[in-house]
Design a protein around this motif. Structure first.
Motif, mmCIF file in Angstrom:
data_model
loop_
_atom_site.group_PDB
_atom_site.id
_atom_site.type_symbol
_atom_site.label_atom_id
_atom_site.label_comp_id
_atom_site.label_asym_id
_atom_site.label_seq_id
_atom_site.Cartn_x
_atom_site.Cartn_y
_atom_site.Cartn_z
ATOM 1 N N VAL A 188 64.093 8.143 35.675
ATOM 2 C CA VAL A 188 62.844 8.782 36.112
ATOM 3 C C VAL A 188 62.079 7.882 37.067
ATOM 4 C CG1 VAL A 188 60.582 9.581 35.319
ATOM 5 C CG2 VAL A 188 62.648 10.280 34.101
ATOM 6 N N PHE A 189 62.058 6.590 36.799
ATOM 7 C CA PHE A 189 61.235 5.675 37.600
ATOM 8 C C PHE A 189 62.056 4.780 38.519
ATOM 9 C CE2 PHE A 189 58.506 6.613 33.930
ATOM 10 C CZ PHE A 189 57.429 7.136 34.622
ATOM 11 N N ARG A 192 58.301 5.810 44.612
ATOM 12 C CA ARG A 192 57.367 6.909 44.912
ATOM 13 C C ARG A 192 56.968 7.655 43.646
ATOM 14 N NH1 ARG A 192 60.967 9.119 49.718
ATOM 15 N NH2 ARG A 192 62.330 9.059 47.922
ATOM 16 N N GLN A 193 57.870 7.699 42.670
ATOM 17 C CA GLN A 193 57.539 8.359 41.399
ATOM 18 C C GLN A 193 56.439 7.572 40.676
ATOM 19 O OE1 GLN A 193 57.679 11.177 40.164
ATOM 20 N NE2 GLN A 193 59.243 11.359 38.589
ATOM 21 N N VAL A 194 56.531 6.251 40.723
ATOM 22 C CA VAL A 194 55.499 5.411 40.108
ATOM 23 C C VAL A 194 54.170 5.618 40.833
ATOM 24 C CG1 VAL A 194 54.815 3.038 39.569
ATOM 25 C CG2 VAL A 194 57.211 3.717 39.356
ATOM 26 N N GLU A 228 48.610 7.849 41.094
ATOM 27 C CA GLU A 228 47.605 8.608 41.837
ATOM 28 C C GLU A 228 47.026 9.761 41.030
ATOM 29 O OE1 GLU A 228 49.637 9.695 45.388
ATOM 30 O OE2 GLU A 228 49.606 7.643 46.182
ATOM 31 N N ALA A 229 47.703 10.195 40.013
ATOM 32 C CA ALA A 229 47.213 11.299 39.181
ATOM 33 C C ALA A 229 46.025 10.818 38.349
ATOM 34 C CB ALA A 229 48.329 11.798 38.271
ATOM 35 N N LEU A 280 58.815 0.393 38.129
ATOM 36 C CA LEU A 280 57.621 0.466 37.279
ATOM 37 C C LEU A 280 57.086 -0.917 36.970
ATOM 38 C CD1 LEU A 280 55.757 2.308 35.572
ATOM 39 C CD2 LEU A 280 57.326 1.919 33.686
ATOM 40 N N VAL A 281 57.947 -1.818 36.600
ATOM 41 C CA VAL A 281 57.512 -3.154 36.204
ATOM 42 C C VAL A 281 57.004 -3.947 37.401
ATOM 43 C CG1 VAL A 281 58.258 -5.338 35.189
ATOM 44 C CG2 VAL A 281 59.019 -3.195 34.210
#
Length: 180
Positions: free
Chosen positions: A97-98, A102-104, A109-110, A175-176
């Protein structure tokens, strides 16, 4: 004759004290191992909970949400003998998923996403450390239990032989790195 008996008695007391000290040391190692296992279980539960919360928050796209939710749910509900596999699958789902930075960014941003990303990054960073502490304690207990004196005098009692936790716990790099 009496001097010989006294020396034999002193030697037996010395051996008894040494064996008692070794049994106490082994007991302390088992306590340390149990505490490390409890800490690892807490970190795994935290990681699965945060992942499940993020999957249901609506921040991720539907496919990523489903993958992450199912892996987190399976990790939380797994029985002890299947737990390592379920936790490894959660690690793989998190990386899938990560894997894209851009997914992070989309999560950050949400609304509330900055906090969710930070919390998930902390959770995935702590799992490998907790597993390492647990496996270090297991290694120390195993090394002591392998000594002849421990086996011959059965100083370990009925405690089960310590087992290390072997699982995939590599955190998603995007992510990290981004949250760190």
């Amino acid at each position: 004759m009496t001097a010989t008996l006294i020396w034999i008695l002193v030697a037996l007391v010395a051996v008894g004290l040494y064996l008692s000290w070794t049994a106490g040391r082994l007991d302390r190692l088992h306590v340390r191992m149990d505490a490390a296992r409890a800490a690892l279980d807490a970190q795994l539960l935290r990681r699965a909970s945060v992942a499940q919360e993020l999957a249901t928050s609506g921040v991720l796209d539907p496919a990523a949400s489903i993958v992450l939710y199912e892996a987190a749910h399976a990790a939380r509900q797994a029985e002890e003998e299947h737990r390592e596999v379920a936790e490894s699958e959660l690690s793989q789902a998190l990386r899938a998923v990560f894997e894209d930075p851009r997914q992070v960014e989309a999560v950050r941003e949400a609304p509330g996403g900055e906090e969710a990303a930070r919390e998930l990054a902390e959770a995935v960073r702590r799992v490998p450390m907790a597993r390492r502490f647990h496996n270090d304690a297991v290694g120390a207990a195993r090394r002591l239990r392998e000594h002849r004196k421990v086996r011959w005098f059965r100083l370990a009692g009925h405690a089960p032989f310590p087992l290390a936790v072997e699982m995939d716990d590599e955190p998603p790099a995007a992510l990290v790195e981004r949250v760190a």
